[in-house]
Design a protein around this motif. Sequence first.
Motif: not given
Length: 64
Positions: A52-63
């Motif tokens: 039920e929790g929030p979806p997992r976010h993938l860590l990405t590097t910002g360009r």
Amino acid sequence: MSTEVLAIIISAVGVLVTLGTSMFVGAARMVRRIDAVAADLTDLKISVARLEGPPRHLLTTGRG
């Protein structure tokens, strides 16, 4: 003390020891079962919270 009185006392002590032991073993078994159910319930709560929790976010590097 006569033999009959002594036999009755020994029998009564035997019955009390047997009942006391049975009650102790029964209480210990209930405590173990309650602990097992509590552990299962905790695992279930964690699983539901993950679903039920929030979806997992993938860590990405910002360009840039």
